[in-house]
Design a protein around this motif. Structure first.
Motif, PDB file in Angstrom:
ATOM      1  N   ASP A  73       0.814  -1.221   0.000  1.00  6.18           N
ATOM      2  CA  ASP A  73       0.000   0.000   0.000  1.00  6.18           C
ATOM      3  C   ASP A  73       0.847   1.270   0.000  1.00  6.18           C
ATOM      4  OD1 ASP A  73      -2.358  -1.432  -0.056  1.00  6.18           O
ATOM      5  OD2 ASP A  73      -2.614  -1.427   2.109  1.00  6.18           O
ATOM      6  N   PRO A  74       1.691   1.453  -1.016  1.00  2.00           N
ATOM      7  CA  PRO A  74       2.584   2.619  -1.008  1.00  2.00           C
ATOM      8  C   PRO A  74       1.851   3.941  -1.230  1.00  2.00           C
ATOM      9  CG  PRO A  74       2.781   1.419  -3.089  1.00  2.00           C
ATOM     10  CD  PRO A  74       1.880   0.610  -2.216  1.00  2.00           C
ATOM     11  N   VAL A  75       1.843   4.769  -0.202  1.00  4.70           N
ATOM     12  CA  VAL A  75       1.354   6.145  -0.307  1.00  4.70           C
ATOM     13  C   VAL A  75       2.393   7.033   0.377  1.00  4.70           C
ATOM     14  CG1 VAL A  75      -1.070   5.410  -0.274  1.00  4.70           C
ATOM     15  CG2 VAL A  75       0.042   6.066   1.851  1.00  4.70           C
ATOM     16  N   ASP A  98      -5.612   5.906   2.194  1.00  2.00           N
ATOM     17  CA  ASP A  98      -4.457   5.550   3.021  1.00  2.00           C
ATOM     18  C   ASP A  98      -3.822   4.230   2.569  1.00  2.00           C
ATOM     19  OD1 ASP A  98      -6.747   4.220   3.846  1.00  2.00           O
ATOM     20  OD2 ASP A  98      -6.182   4.157   5.963  1.00  2.00           O
ATOM     21  N   HIS A  99      -4.368   3.667   1.485  1.00  2.00           N
ATOM     22  CA  HIS A  99      -3.828   2.429   0.913  1.00  2.00           C
ATOM     23  C   HIS A  99      -3.512   2.571  -0.576  1.00  2.00           C
ATOM     24  CE1 HIS A  99      -5.027  -0.053   4.441  1.00  2.00           C
ATOM     25  NE2 HIS A  99      -5.955   0.875   4.533  1.00  2.00           N
ATOM     26  N   PHE A 100      -4.140   3.536  -1.202  1.00  2.00           N
ATOM     27  CA  PHE A 100      -4.052   3.623  -2.657  1.00  2.00           C
ATOM     28  C   PHE A 100      -3.864   5.078  -3.095  1.00  2.00           C
ATOM     29  CE2 PHE A 100      -6.260   4.356  -6.706  1.00  2.00           C
ATOM     30  CZ  PHE A 100      -5.583   3.470  -7.531  1.00  2.00           C
ATOM     31  N   ASN A 101      -2.784   5.309  -3.864  1.00  4.76           N
ATOM     32  CA  ASN A 101      -2.537   6.634  -4.416  1.00  4.76           C
ATOM     33  C   ASN A 101      -1.976   6.450  -5.824  1.00  4.76           C
ATOM     34  OD1 ASN A 101      -1.008   9.076  -5.174  1.00  4.76           O
ATOM     35  ND2 ASN A 101      -1.513   9.794  -3.110  1.00  4.76           N
ATOM     36  N   ILE A 102      -2.779   6.781  -6.814  1.00  9.96           N
ATOM     37  CA  ILE A 102      -2.407   6.508  -8.199  1.00  9.96           C
ATOM     38  C   ILE A 102      -1.157   7.280  -8.621  1.00  9.96           C
ATOM     39  CG2 ILE A 102      -3.922   8.283  -9.172  1.00  9.96           C
ATOM     40  CD1 ILE A 102      -3.224   4.790 -10.681  1.00  9.96           C
ATOM     41  N   LYS A 106       2.313   5.562 -10.044  1.00 11.92           N
ATOM     42  CA  LYS A 106       2.921   5.902 -11.341  1.00 11.92           C
ATOM     43  C   LYS A 106       4.383   6.298 -11.175  1.00 11.92           C
ATOM     44  CE  LYS A 106      -0.421   8.782 -12.612  1.00 11.92           C
ATOM     45  NZ  LYS A 106      -1.239   9.735 -13.442  1.00 11.92           N
ATOM     46  N   GLU A 107       4.697   6.944 -10.053  1.00  8.90           N
ATOM     47  CA  GLU A 107       6.067   7.411  -9.821  1.00  8.90           C
ATOM     48  C   GLU A 107       7.023   6.272  -9.475  1.00  8.90           C
ATOM     49  OE1 GLU A 107       7.715  10.357  -9.893  1.00  8.90           O
ATOM     50  OE2 GLU A 107       5.994  11.307 -10.862  1.00  8.90           O
TER      51      GLU A 107
END
Length: 272
Positions: A73-75, A98-102, A106-107
């Motif tokens: 869950d990288p944020v 807090d678990h998902f950041n598009i 992408k980065e």
């Protein structure tokens, strides 16, 4: 005179024999290269067998397993995440922020990165990220980098919390490699699917209200499936931090064989 020459020759031969013996002894000391090689192989095997954990924040962490970097869950700050090393695998559990950041995904996703996600999360990925994604629904599994990855249900039981995490939408994960079994709860309460787990070596267990479960329920579940080592994580709730020290006290009082490892998952947070 002849006798002196004879003695001299005998002395030379004796010295020569002793010198040869000494050389043979030296080559035997060097030749245990075989045993030294075995030691190096043992060290490599131990390295492969080890599990290391890098807490990042809340639900986000990096675990090295089977010499692969697994990001859960990288944020957060993508540059900080990339400093931790190659991104071999990304495990996504749920659709919440807090678990998902598009943008972070992408980065940090590299050309060889493999993403594992439930269908609800995969539907929010870009076409490019989808080409590197394997969709796992509850109960499904796959093998990747000699690691078995199985999707475990995660959901709420309490009526007042069921809307937060509905059954079938998100994934917890069970990873197996080198005879080690690692459980990552994701956002869940103490569901039967968690309590029924067996032979778990390491577990990451969430505990925060009102979104997942209280400390007492998390501890009771851990005692039920009798694991070896547990990391409380994801413990910031609506009204502050859950009492992880109390969690540790309950667990170790009732089963001192379970190691509770408390790490600082909120080191960069103002709220402590």
């Amino acid at each position: 005179m002849k006798y002196s020459i004879y003695v001299l020759l005998c002395s030379i031969m004796l010295f020569s024999c002793k010198n040869q013996e000494r050389n043979n002894e030296n080559s035997q000391t060097i030749s245990p290269a075989a045993s030294s090689t075995e030691t190096e192989e043992d060290q490599l095997e131990n390295k492969k067998d080890s599990i290391s954990v890098e807490p990042i924040s809340h639900a986000t962490f990096m675990m090295k397993l089977n010499e692969k970097n697994i990001f859960v869950d990288p944020v957060g700050e993508s540059e900080e995440l990339k400093k931790l090393g190659n991104v071999d695998v990304i495990l996504l559990t749920d659709i919440h922020g807090d678990h998902f950041n598009i943008d972070v995904l992408k980065e940090i996703t590299e050309s060889n990165t493999k993403i594992i996600a439930p269908k609800a999360v995969a539907e929010k990925l870009t076409d490019s990220l989808l080409t590197q994604t394997a969709i796992l629904n509850n109960g499904e599994s796959l093998d990747l980098f000699e690691i078995s990855i199985k999707a475990i249900p995660m959901y709420n039981l309490r009526e007042e919390a069921k809307e937060f995490h509905t059954k079938g939408r998100g994934n917890g994960y069970l990873l197996e490699a080198n005879k080690k079994r690692i459980y990552i709860s994701g956002d869940t309460e103490d569901i039967p699917e968690m309590r029924n787990l067996k032979n778990i070596d390491v577990a990451f267990i969430c505990m925060n209200l009102p979104y997942t479960m209280p400390v007492e329920a998390a501890a009771d579940a851990v005692l039920d499936f009798k694991l070896k080592k547990v990391y409380p994580y994801h413990y910031r709730g609506k009204n502050g931090m859950s009492d992880v020290d109390e969690f540790k006290n309950i667990v170790t009082t009732n089963n001192p064989n379970i190691q509770v490892q408390i790490l600082d998952w909120y080191k960069n947070s103002e709220e402590k």
